[in-house]
Enzyme design. Structure first.
Site, PDB file in Angstrom:
ATOM      1  N   ARG A 271      38.724  34.146  47.481  1.00 16.39           N
ATOM      2  CA  ARG A 271      38.719  33.143  46.405  1.00 16.39           C
ATOM      3  C   ARG A 271      39.771  33.462  45.340  1.00 16.39           C
ATOM      4  O   ARG A 271      40.524  32.594  44.902  1.00 16.39           O
ATOM      5  CB  ARG A 271      37.314  33.107  45.780  1.00 16.39           C
ATOM      6  N   ILE A 272      39.855  34.737  44.941  1.00 21.72           N
ATOM      7  CA  ILE A 272      40.810  35.106  43.880  1.00 21.72           C
ATOM      8  C   ILE A 272      42.243  35.048  44.423  1.00 21.72           C
ATOM      9  O   ILE A 272      43.143  34.503  43.782  1.00 21.72           O
ATOM     10  CB  ILE A 272      40.505  36.520  43.324  1.00 21.72           C
ATOM     11  N   ILE A 352      44.900  44.282  41.345  1.00 21.92           N
ATOM     12  CA  ILE A 352      43.800  43.722  40.544  1.00 21.92           C
ATOM     13  C   ILE A 352      42.466  43.884  41.300  1.00 21.92           C
ATOM     14  O   ILE A 352      41.486  43.230  40.971  1.00 21.92           O
ATOM     15  CB  ILE A 352      44.054  42.234  40.162  1.00 21.92           C
ATOM     16  N   ARG A 354      40.718  47.299  43.172  1.00 22.85           N
ATOM     17  CA  ARG A 354      40.100  48.529  42.692  1.00 22.85           C
ATOM     18  C   ARG A 354      41.124  49.654  42.824  1.00 22.85           C
ATOM     19  O   ARG A 354      41.953  49.659  43.743  1.00 22.85           O
ATOM     20  CB  ARG A 354      38.862  48.893  43.539  1.00 22.85           C
ATOM     21  N   ASP A 378      45.746  46.832  36.980  1.00 20.57           N
ATOM     22  CA  ASP A 378      44.613  46.556  36.079  1.00 20.57           C
ATOM     23  C   ASP A 378      43.467  47.517  36.383  1.00 20.57           C
ATOM     24  O   ASP A 378      42.492  47.574  35.647  1.00 20.57           O
ATOM     25  CB  ASP A 378      44.136  45.098  36.237  1.00 20.57           C
ATOM     26  N   GLU A 383      38.637  55.388  35.859  1.00 23.74           N
ATOM     27  CA  GLU A 383      38.945  54.567  34.685  1.00 23.74           C
ATOM     28  C   GLU A 383      38.168  55.094  33.485  1.00 23.74           C
ATOM     29  O   GLU A 383      36.946  55.234  33.599  1.00 23.74           O
ATOM     30  CB  GLU A 383      38.551  53.107  34.940  1.00 23.74           C
ATOM     31  N   HIS A 402      41.323  47.447  33.065  1.00 21.59           N
ATOM     32  CA  HIS A 402      40.375  46.697  33.908  1.00 21.59           C
ATOM     33  C   HIS A 402      39.866  45.468  33.143  1.00 21.59           C
ATOM     34  O   HIS A 402      38.668  45.354  32.834  1.00 21.59           O
ATOM     35  CB  HIS A 402      39.222  47.604  34.353  1.00 21.59           C
ATOM     36  N   ILE A 403      40.797  44.560  32.868  1.00 21.49           N
ATOM     37  CA  ILE A 403      40.452  43.399  32.036  1.00 21.49           C
ATOM     38  C   ILE A 403      40.492  42.078  32.807  1.00 21.49           C
ATOM     39  O   ILE A 403      40.587  41.011  32.213  1.00 21.49           O
ATOM     40  CB  ILE A 403      41.366  43.311  30.785  1.00 21.49           C
ATOM     41  N   GLY A 404      40.414  42.181  34.126  1.00 21.14           N
ATOM     42  CA  GLY A 404      40.458  40.966  34.946  1.00 21.14           C
ATOM     43  C   GLY A 404      39.447  39.909  34.512  1.00 21.14           C
ATOM     44  O   GLY A 404      39.736  38.719  34.526  1.00 21.14           O
TER      45      GLY A 404
END
Ligand SMILES: O=C(O)[C@H](O)CO
Length: 438
Positions: A271-272, A352, A354, A378, A383, A402-404
Protein backbone atom coordinates in the site's frame (compact mmCIF):
# COMPACT_ATOMS: atom_id res chain seq x y z
CA UNK A 1 -24.64 25.70 31.27
CA UNK A 2 -26.48 22.44 31.26
CA UNK A 3 -30.17 22.93 30.91
CA UNK A 4 -30.87 19.89 32.94
CA UNK A 5 -28.72 17.78 35.16
CA UNK A 6 -27.93 14.32 34.07
CA UNK A 7 -27.96 12.43 37.33
CA UNK A 8 -29.71 9.60 35.60
CA UNK A 9 -26.73 9.18 33.36
CA UNK A 10 -24.02 9.49 35.95
CA UNK A 11 -21.85 6.45 36.15
CA UNK A 12 -22.55 5.61 32.56
CA UNK A 13 -19.96 6.24 29.95
CA UNK A 14 -22.20 5.45 27.09
CA UNK A 15 -25.93 5.72 26.96
CA UNK A 16 -27.87 5.50 23.77
CA UNK A 17 -31.60 5.75 23.88
CA UNK A 18 -34.49 6.16 21.60
CA UNK A 19 -37.38 8.37 22.41
CA UNK A 20 -40.67 8.05 20.80
CA UNK A 21 -43.26 10.76 20.93
CA UNK A 22 -46.07 8.61 19.73
CA UNK A 23 -45.96 4.96 18.90
CA UNK A 24 -44.81 4.51 15.39
CA UNK A 25 -43.74 8.08 14.95
CA UNK A 26 -40.52 10.02 15.21
CA UNK A 27 -37.73 8.38 17.00
CA UNK A 28 -34.68 10.24 18.04
CA UNK A 29 -31.48 8.61 19.03
CA UNK A 30 -29.11 10.31 21.34
CA UNK A 31 -25.86 9.46 22.85
CA UNK A 32 -24.25 10.55 26.04
CA UNK A 33 -20.59 9.77 25.87
CA UNK A 34 -19.19 10.78 29.20
CA UNK A 35 -20.51 10.32 32.71
CA UNK A 36 -22.41 13.46 33.65
CA UNK A 37 -21.90 14.88 30.20
CA UNK A 38 -23.84 17.89 29.18
CA UNK A 39 -26.48 17.50 26.58
CA UNK A 40 -27.45 20.82 25.17
CA UNK A 41 -29.48 19.80 22.21
CA UNK A 42 -30.91 16.63 20.97
CA UNK A 43 -31.38 14.97 17.70
CA UNK A 44 -33.71 16.25 15.10
CA UNK A 45 -36.47 14.62 13.23
CA UNK A 46 -36.48 15.23 9.50
CA UNK A 47 -37.49 18.69 8.32
CA UNK A 48 -41.19 19.46 8.55
CA UNK A 49 -41.74 16.93 11.24
CA UNK A 50 -41.71 17.13 14.96
CA UNK A 51 -38.50 17.78 16.69
CA UNK A 52 -37.20 16.40 19.91
CA UNK A 53 -34.46 18.40 21.44
CA UNK A 54 -33.29 16.55 24.44
CA UNK A 55 -34.25 13.80 26.72
CA UNK A 56 -33.95 13.06 30.36
CA UNK A 57 -34.39 9.95 32.38
CA UNK A 58 -36.17 9.11 35.64
CA UNK A 59 -35.09 11.17 38.59
CA UNK A 60 -33.59 13.78 36.39
CA UNK A 61 -33.96 17.37 37.22
CA UNK A 62 -35.06 19.47 34.34
CA UNK A 63 -34.40 23.14 34.31
CA UNK A 64 -36.67 25.49 32.62
CA UNK A 65 -36.26 26.52 29.06
CA UNK A 66 -35.05 25.24 25.82
CA UNK A 67 -31.52 26.54 25.82
CA UNK A 68 -29.47 24.84 23.26
CA UNK A 69 -32.37 24.11 21.01
CA UNK A 70 -32.03 24.86 17.38
CA UNK A 71 -35.43 26.53 17.30
CA UNK A 72 -36.38 28.77 20.16
CA UNK A 73 -40.06 28.41 20.67
CA UNK A 74 -41.85 28.17 23.97
CA UNK A 75 -42.33 24.79 25.40
CA UNK A 76 -40.61 23.67 28.53
CA UNK A 77 -40.96 21.98 31.84
CA UNK A 78 -39.14 21.84 35.08
CA UNK A 79 -39.08 19.74 38.19
CA UNK A 80 -37.87 16.42 39.38
CA UNK A 81 -39.20 13.55 37.41
CA UNK A 82 -40.85 10.75 39.32
CA UNK A 83 -38.76 7.61 39.49
CA UNK A 84 -39.53 5.24 36.72
CA UNK A 85 -41.51 7.82 34.80
CA UNK A 86 -39.04 8.93 32.19
CA UNK A 87 -41.75 11.12 30.92
CA UNK A 88 -40.29 14.51 30.46
CA UNK A 89 -38.82 15.91 27.37
CA UNK A 90 -38.49 19.39 26.11
CA UNK A 91 -40.43 18.94 23.03
CA UNK A 92 -40.88 21.49 20.40
CA UNK A 93 -43.70 21.17 18.10
CA UNK A 94 -43.69 24.05 15.76
CA UNK A 95 -47.41 23.87 15.38
CA UNK A 96 -48.49 23.24 18.95
CA UNK A 97 -45.59 24.97 20.68
CA UNK A 98 -46.18 22.89 23.73
CA UNK A 99 -44.28 20.31 25.62
CA UNK A 100 -45.64 16.87 25.15
CA UNK A 101 -45.26 13.71 27.04
CA UNK A 102 -42.98 11.05 25.81
CA UNK A 103 -44.70 7.81 25.19
CA UNK A 104 -41.74 5.62 25.55
CA UNK A 105 -38.09 5.66 26.27
CA UNK A 106 -36.27 2.68 25.04
CA UNK A 107 -32.78 2.20 26.27
CA UNK A 108 -30.98 0.40 23.54
CA UNK A 109 -27.56 0.51 25.03
CA UNK A 110 -26.28 1.52 28.40
CA UNK A 111 -22.81 0.69 29.48
CA UNK A 112 -21.40 1.54 32.82
CA UNK A 113 -17.72 2.33 33.25
CA UNK A 114 -16.99 -1.08 34.65
CA UNK A 115 -18.55 -2.77 31.66
CA UNK A 116 -16.29 -1.10 29.12
CA UNK A 117 -13.55 -3.52 28.13
CA UNK A 118 -10.24 -2.90 29.86
CA UNK A 119 -7.47 -1.62 27.60
CA UNK A 120 -3.88 -1.63 28.74
CA UNK A 121 -1.77 1.31 27.60
CA UNK A 122 1.74 2.25 28.61
CA UNK A 123 0.93 5.62 30.07
CA UNK A 124 -0.95 8.83 29.44
CA UNK A 125 1.21 11.67 28.11
CA UNK A 126 4.90 12.00 28.94
CA UNK A 127 7.78 10.78 26.78
CA UNK A 128 6.35 7.45 25.76
CA UNK A 129 2.71 7.68 26.83
CA UNK A 130 -0.37 7.98 24.64
CA UNK A 131 -1.16 11.57 23.68
CA UNK A 132 -4.15 13.21 25.35
CA UNK A 133 -6.29 13.50 22.20
CA UNK A 134 -5.78 9.81 21.49
CA UNK A 135 -6.60 9.00 25.10
CA UNK A 136 -9.93 10.78 24.63
CA UNK A 137 -10.67 8.63 21.58
CA UNK A 138 -9.77 5.40 23.36
CA UNK A 139 -11.83 6.32 26.41
CA UNK A 140 -15.01 6.35 24.38
CA UNK A 141 -14.76 2.61 23.96
CA UNK A 142 -12.46 1.29 26.63
CA UNK A 143 -11.70 1.57 30.27
CA UNK A 144 -8.04 2.63 30.11
CA UNK A 145 -5.57 1.00 32.46
CA UNK A 146 -2.01 2.29 32.46
CA UNK A 147 0.93 -0.03 33.01
CA UNK A 148 1.50 1.63 36.38
CA UNK A 149 -2.10 0.98 37.46
CA UNK A 150 -1.81 -2.59 36.24
CA UNK A 151 1.42 -3.24 38.12
CA UNK A 152 0.10 -1.63 41.29
CA UNK A 153 -3.04 -3.73 41.32
CA UNK A 154 -2.27 -6.75 39.18
CA UNK A 155 -4.85 -9.04 40.74
CA UNK A 156 -7.87 -6.93 39.89
CA UNK A 157 -6.60 -5.28 36.72
CA UNK A 158 -5.39 -8.45 35.04
CA UNK A 159 -8.96 -9.75 34.90
CA UNK A 160 -10.28 -6.54 33.37
CA UNK A 161 -7.77 -6.21 30.55
CA UNK A 162 -9.10 -7.57 27.27
CA UNK A 163 -6.90 -5.62 24.90
CA UNK A 164 -3.55 -3.87 24.72
CA UNK A 165 -2.98 -0.72 22.68
CA UNK A 166 0.58 -0.79 21.39
CA UNK A 167 1.90 2.54 20.21
CA UNK A 168 5.52 3.17 19.21
CA UNK A 169 6.25 -0.45 20.23
CA UNK A 170 5.06 0.15 23.80
CA UNK A 171 4.14 -1.47 26.09
CA UNK A 172 6.37 -4.46 25.45
CA UNK A 173 4.26 -7.55 24.93
CA UNK A 174 6.29 -10.42 26.31
CA UNK A 175 5.55 -13.83 27.74
CA UNK A 176 5.31 -12.51 31.28
CA UNK A 177 2.67 -9.95 30.31
CA UNK A 178 0.68 -12.49 28.31
CA UNK A 179 0.74 -14.94 31.19
CA UNK A 180 -0.61 -12.31 33.54
CA UNK A 181 -3.60 -11.35 31.36
CA UNK A 182 -6.03 -14.29 31.33
CA UNK A 183 -8.80 -12.37 29.53
CA UNK A 184 -6.66 -10.77 26.86
CA UNK A 185 -8.16 -11.09 23.37
CA UNK A 186 -6.34 -8.62 21.16
CA UNK A 187 -3.19 -6.58 20.74
CA UNK A 188 -4.14 -3.49 18.75
CA UNK A 189 -0.93 -2.22 17.19
CA UNK A 190 -0.97 1.40 16.14
CA UNK A 191 1.18 1.25 13.01
CA UNK A 192 1.72 -1.23 10.24
CA UNK A 193 5.04 -2.77 11.29
CA UNK A 194 4.74 -5.55 13.84
CA UNK A 195 8.34 -6.72 13.98
CA UNK A 196 8.40 -5.79 17.69
CA UNK A 197 5.70 -8.39 18.40
CA UNK A 198 6.30 -12.11 18.66
CA UNK A 199 3.30 -13.16 16.58
CA UNK A 200 3.67 -16.89 17.15
CA UNK A 201 3.95 -16.58 20.89
CA UNK A 202 0.98 -14.19 21.07
CA UNK A 203 -1.09 -16.50 18.92
CA UNK A 204 -0.23 -19.43 21.20
CA UNK A 205 -1.99 -17.51 23.96
CA UNK A 206 -5.10 -17.34 21.76
CA UNK A 207 -4.63 -13.60 21.35
CA UNK A 208 -5.12 -11.80 18.03
CA UNK A 209 -2.89 -9.06 16.63
CA UNK A 210 -4.13 -6.21 14.47
CA UNK A 211 -2.34 -3.32 12.71
CA UNK A 212 -3.23 -0.12 10.86
CA UNK A 213 -2.08 -0.36 7.22
CA UNK A 214 -4.58 2.16 5.88
CA UNK A 215 -3.93 4.97 8.35
CA UNK A 216 -0.16 5.00 7.85
CA UNK A 217 0.01 4.88 4.07
CA UNK A 218 -0.12 8.54 3.03
CA UNK A 219 2.09 10.01 5.70
CA UNK A 220 4.72 7.29 5.23
CA UNK A 221 4.72 7.69 1.45
CA UNK A 222 5.11 11.44 1.96
CA UNK A 223 8.18 11.00 4.16
CA UNK A 224 9.70 8.75 1.46
CA UNK A 225 9.25 11.53 -1.07
CA UNK A 226 10.51 14.14 1.38
CA UNK A 227 13.70 12.16 2.03
CA UNK A 228 14.26 11.53 -1.66
CA UNK A 229 13.90 15.21 -2.53
CA UNK A 230 15.87 16.38 0.49
CA UNK A 231 18.75 14.05 -0.29
CA UNK A 232 18.74 14.80 -4.02
CA UNK A 233 18.84 18.55 -3.44
CA UNK A 234 21.04 18.35 -0.30
CA UNK A 235 18.45 20.26 1.64
CA UNK A 236 19.83 19.73 5.14
CA UNK A 237 23.40 20.62 4.13
CA UNK A 238 22.11 23.59 2.15
CA UNK A 239 20.12 24.87 5.09
CA UNK A 240 23.20 24.64 7.29
CA UNK A 241 25.21 26.65 4.78
CA UNK A 242 22.46 29.25 4.52
CA UNK A 243 22.20 29.81 8.28
CA UNK A 244 25.82 29.30 9.31
CA UNK A 245 27.49 32.37 10.89
CA UNK A 246 30.60 31.48 8.87
CA UNK A 247 28.99 31.62 5.43
CA UNK A 248 30.28 34.51 3.32
CA UNK A 249 29.13 33.45 -0.16
CA UNK A 250 27.15 30.66 -1.84
CA UNK A 251 29.38 28.47 -3.98
CA UNK A 252 28.22 28.11 -7.59
CA UNK A 253 29.53 24.55 -7.82
CA UNK A 254 27.48 23.31 -4.87
CA UNK A 255 25.06 21.05 -6.71
CA UNK A 256 22.42 18.47 -6.10
CA UNK A 257 20.83 16.02 -8.52
CA UNK A 258 17.36 15.94 -10.00
CA UNK A 259 14.54 13.69 -8.97
CA UNK A 260 12.49 14.65 -12.02
CA UNK A 261 12.76 12.04 -14.78
CA UNK A 262 15.19 9.94 -12.70
CA UNK A 263 14.63 6.22 -12.12
CA UNK A 264 13.10 5.20 -8.82
CA UNK A 265 13.35 1.60 -7.67
CA UNK A 266 10.75 0.73 -5.06
CA UNK A 267 11.44 -2.38 -3.03
CA UNK A 268 8.10 -3.42 -1.56
CA UNK A 269 5.06 -2.45 -3.62
CA UNK A 270 2.40 -2.77 -0.94
CA UNK A 271 0.00 0.00 0.00
CA UNK A 272 2.75 2.48 0.93
CA UNK A 273 5.03 1.54 -1.97
CA UNK A 274 2.19 2.07 -4.40
CA UNK A 275 1.44 5.50 -2.93
CA UNK A 276 5.11 6.41 -3.37
CA UNK A 277 4.79 5.35 -7.02
CA UNK A 278 1.70 7.54 -7.46
CA UNK A 279 3.60 10.52 -6.09
CA UNK A 280 6.74 9.76 -8.09
CA UNK A 281 4.71 9.71 -11.28
CA UNK A 282 4.00 13.39 -10.80
CA UNK A 283 7.78 13.89 -10.97
CA UNK A 284 7.84 12.02 -14.29
CA UNK A 285 10.03 9.36 -12.72
CA UNK A 286 10.65 6.02 -14.33
CA UNK A 287 9.41 3.52 -11.77
CA UNK A 288 10.79 0.05 -11.21
CA UNK A 289 9.59 -2.16 -8.41
CA UNK A 290 10.44 -5.42 -6.77
CA UNK A 291 7.82 -7.23 -4.76
CA UNK A 292 6.95 -10.76 -3.70
CA UNK A 293 3.99 -10.58 -6.04
CA UNK A 294 3.69 -8.71 -9.30
CA UNK A 295 0.90 -6.13 -9.25
CA UNK A 296 -1.99 -6.37 -11.70
CA UNK A 297 -1.32 -4.89 -15.14
CA UNK A 298 -3.87 -2.09 -14.62
CA UNK A 299 -2.21 -1.13 -11.35
CA UNK A 300 1.23 -1.10 -12.98
CA UNK A 301 -0.05 0.96 -15.89
CA UNK A 302 -1.80 3.48 -13.63
CA UNK A 303 1.57 4.54 -12.20
CA UNK A 304 3.80 3.45 -15.08
CA UNK A 305 5.65 0.90 -12.93
CA UNK A 306 7.79 -1.93 -14.29
CA UNK A 307 8.23 -5.13 -12.34
CA UNK A 308 11.72 -6.43 -11.63
CA UNK A 309 11.49 -10.03 -10.57
CA UNK A 310 15.12 -9.88 -9.48
CA UNK A 311 16.01 -7.20 -6.98
CA UNK A 312 19.50 -7.07 -8.52
CA UNK A 313 18.06 -5.65 -11.77
CA UNK A 314 16.32 -2.88 -9.87
CA UNK A 315 19.45 -2.06 -7.86
CA UNK A 316 21.59 -1.79 -11.01
CA UNK A 317 19.22 0.52 -12.88
CA UNK A 318 17.86 2.88 -10.23
CA UNK A 319 18.98 6.40 -9.36
CA UNK A 320 16.99 6.20 -6.14
CA UNK A 321 16.28 2.96 -4.32
CA UNK A 322 13.55 3.12 -1.71
CA UNK A 323 12.92 0.39 0.86
CA UNK A 324 9.23 0.15 1.70
CA UNK A 325 8.96 -3.33 3.19
CA UNK A 326 8.04 -4.65 6.60
CA UNK A 327 10.88 -6.26 8.49
CA UNK A 328 10.70 -10.05 8.69
CA UNK A 329 13.31 -12.63 9.67
CA UNK A 330 13.75 -13.32 5.92
CA UNK A 331 14.61 -9.79 4.83
CA UNK A 332 16.87 -8.84 7.72
CA UNK A 333 19.91 -7.00 6.24
CA UNK A 334 18.56 -7.50 2.73
CA UNK A 335 20.75 -4.59 1.63
CA UNK A 336 24.36 -5.45 2.41
CA UNK A 337 27.77 -4.98 0.86
CA UNK A 338 26.88 -6.97 -2.26
CA UNK A 339 23.63 -5.10 -2.92
CA UNK A 340 25.23 -1.70 -2.30
CA UNK A 341 27.96 -2.70 -4.73
CA UNK A 342 25.35 -3.33 -7.42
CA UNK A 343 23.93 0.18 -7.10
CA UNK A 344 25.11 3.05 -9.29
CA UNK A 345 27.81 5.25 -7.69
CA UNK A 346 25.40 8.15 -8.31
CA UNK A 347 22.47 6.39 -6.61
CA UNK A 348 20.76 7.21 -3.32
CA UNK A 349 19.37 4.67 -0.86
CA UNK A 350 16.23 5.65 1.05
CA UNK A 351 14.79 3.60 3.89
CA UNK A 352 11.28 4.13 5.26
CA UNK A 353 10.78 0.49 6.33
CA UNK A 354 12.88 -0.63 9.28
CA UNK A 355 16.53 -0.02 10.12
CA UNK A 356 17.48 -3.69 10.21
CA UNK A 357 16.68 -4.06 6.49
CA UNK A 358 20.13 -2.58 5.89
CA UNK A 359 23.49 -3.86 7.05
CA UNK A 360 24.54 -0.56 8.60
CA UNK A 361 28.25 -1.42 8.76
CA UNK A 362 28.19 -2.07 5.03
CA UNK A 363 26.32 1.20 4.50
CA UNK A 364 28.93 3.18 6.46
CA UNK A 365 31.64 1.69 4.28
CA UNK A 366 29.71 2.34 1.06
CA UNK A 367 29.04 5.97 1.96
CA UNK A 368 32.62 6.58 3.11
CA UNK A 369 34.02 5.13 -0.12
CA UNK A 370 31.42 6.70 -2.43
CA UNK A 371 30.17 3.29 -3.53
CA UNK A 372 26.80 5.08 -3.59
CA UNK A 373 26.12 8.81 -3.62
CA UNK A 374 24.02 9.18 -0.47
CA UNK A 375 21.52 7.67 1.91
CA UNK A 376 18.38 9.04 3.53
CA UNK A 377 17.00 7.05 6.43
CA UNK A 378 13.88 7.52 8.49
CA UNK A 379 14.68 4.31 10.35
CA UNK A 380 17.86 2.93 11.85
CA UNK A 381 18.90 0.15 14.12
CA UNK A 382 18.74 0.90 17.00
CA UNK A 383 16.69 4.08 17.35
CA UNK A 384 18.13 6.46 18.15
CA UNK A 385 21.61 5.43 17.03
CA UNK A 386 24.32 5.62 19.70
CA UNK A 387 25.66 9.18 19.54
CA UNK A 388 29.09 7.98 18.46
CA UNK A 389 27.78 5.83 15.60
CA UNK A 390 29.83 6.31 12.39
CA UNK A 391 26.67 6.96 10.32
CA UNK A 392 26.20 10.18 12.28
CA UNK A 393 29.59 11.45 11.19
CA UNK A 394 28.97 11.35 7.45
CA UNK A 395 28.02 14.26 5.21
CA UNK A 396 26.25 12.24 2.57
CA UNK A 397 23.44 11.03 4.79
CA UNK A 398 20.18 12.38 6.14
CA UNK A 399 18.64 10.68 9.17
CA UNK A 400 15.21 11.53 10.53
CA UNK A 401 13.84 10.19 13.82
CA UNK A 402 11.33 7.60 12.51
CA UNK A 403 8.71 10.19 11.61
CA UNK A 404 6.88 8.38 8.83
CA UNK A 405 3.62 8.56 10.73
CA UNK A 406 4.42 11.47 13.00
CA UNK A 407 1.64 13.77 11.86
CA UNK A 408 -1.41 15.02 13.72
CA UNK A 409 -3.66 13.34 11.17
CA UNK A 410 -1.85 9.99 10.98
CA UNK A 411 -1.75 9.28 14.70
CA UNK A 412 -5.45 10.04 14.99
CA UNK A 413 -6.29 7.79 12.04
CA UNK A 414 -4.03 5.06 13.42
CA UNK A 415 -5.85 5.17 16.75
CA UNK A 416 -9.22 5.05 15.00
CA UNK A 417 -8.14 2.08 12.89
CA UNK A 418 -6.71 0.31 15.95
CA UNK A 419 -9.95 0.92 17.87
CA UNK A 420 -12.06 -0.47 15.04
CA UNK A 421 -9.85 -3.56 14.93
CA UNK A 422 -9.92 -4.17 18.66
CA UNK A 423 -13.67 -3.68 18.93
CA UNK A 424 -14.20 -6.08 16.06
CA UNK A 425 -12.22 -8.74 17.89
CA UNK A 426 -14.03 -8.12 21.18
CA UNK A 427 -17.45 -8.15 19.51
CA UNK A 428 -16.73 -11.22 17.41
CA UNK A 429 -17.07 -9.28 14.15
CA UNK A 430 -14.92 -9.52 11.01
CA UNK A 431 -11.55 -7.97 11.80
CA UNK A 432 -10.50 -5.24 9.33
CA UNK A 433 -6.73 -5.73 9.70
CA UNK A 434 -5.61 -8.87 11.45
CA UNK A 435 -1.96 -9.89 11.34
CA UNK A 436 -1.34 -13.61 11.21
CA UNK A 437 1.83 -15.38 12.29
CA UNK A 438 3.73 -16.84 9.35
O1 LIG B 1 5.04 0.73 11.39
C1 LIG B 1 4.58 1.84 11.17
O2 LIG B 1 3.47 2.04 10.72
C2 LIG B 1 5.41 3.05 11.49
O3 LIG B 1 6.75 2.77 11.50
C3 LIG B 1 4.98 3.65 12.80
O4 LIG B 1 5.25 2.78 13.83
Amino acid sequence: MPWFSLEAFRGFTRYIYILQTKPGRERVKQRVQQPGAEVSAGGRAPAGREELHAAVGPGTEAAEGNRGCALRVPGNCSGLLPPGAARFICKENIVRKEPVQINSLVVIEAMSEKELPGLLILDIGGTYGVQENIVALLKKHFCLITMKEFLENKKEMSKKIQSVFVSECRPTVDQELLESLPNLKVIGNSGVGVDHLNLKMISNFGVKVTNTPHAVADSTADIGMALMLASARRLVEGSQIAISPHTKYFAVDWLGVEVTRATLGIIGMGRIGYKVAQRARAFEMKILYHNRKQRRKEEEQAVGAHYCEKMEDLLQQSDFVMLVVNLTPENHKMIGKKELGLMKPTATLINIGRGALIDQDALVEALQNNVIRAAALDVTYPEPLPRDHPLLKLNNIIITPHIGTATVQAIQMMAEEAIANMLAVLNGQPIPSEVFPK
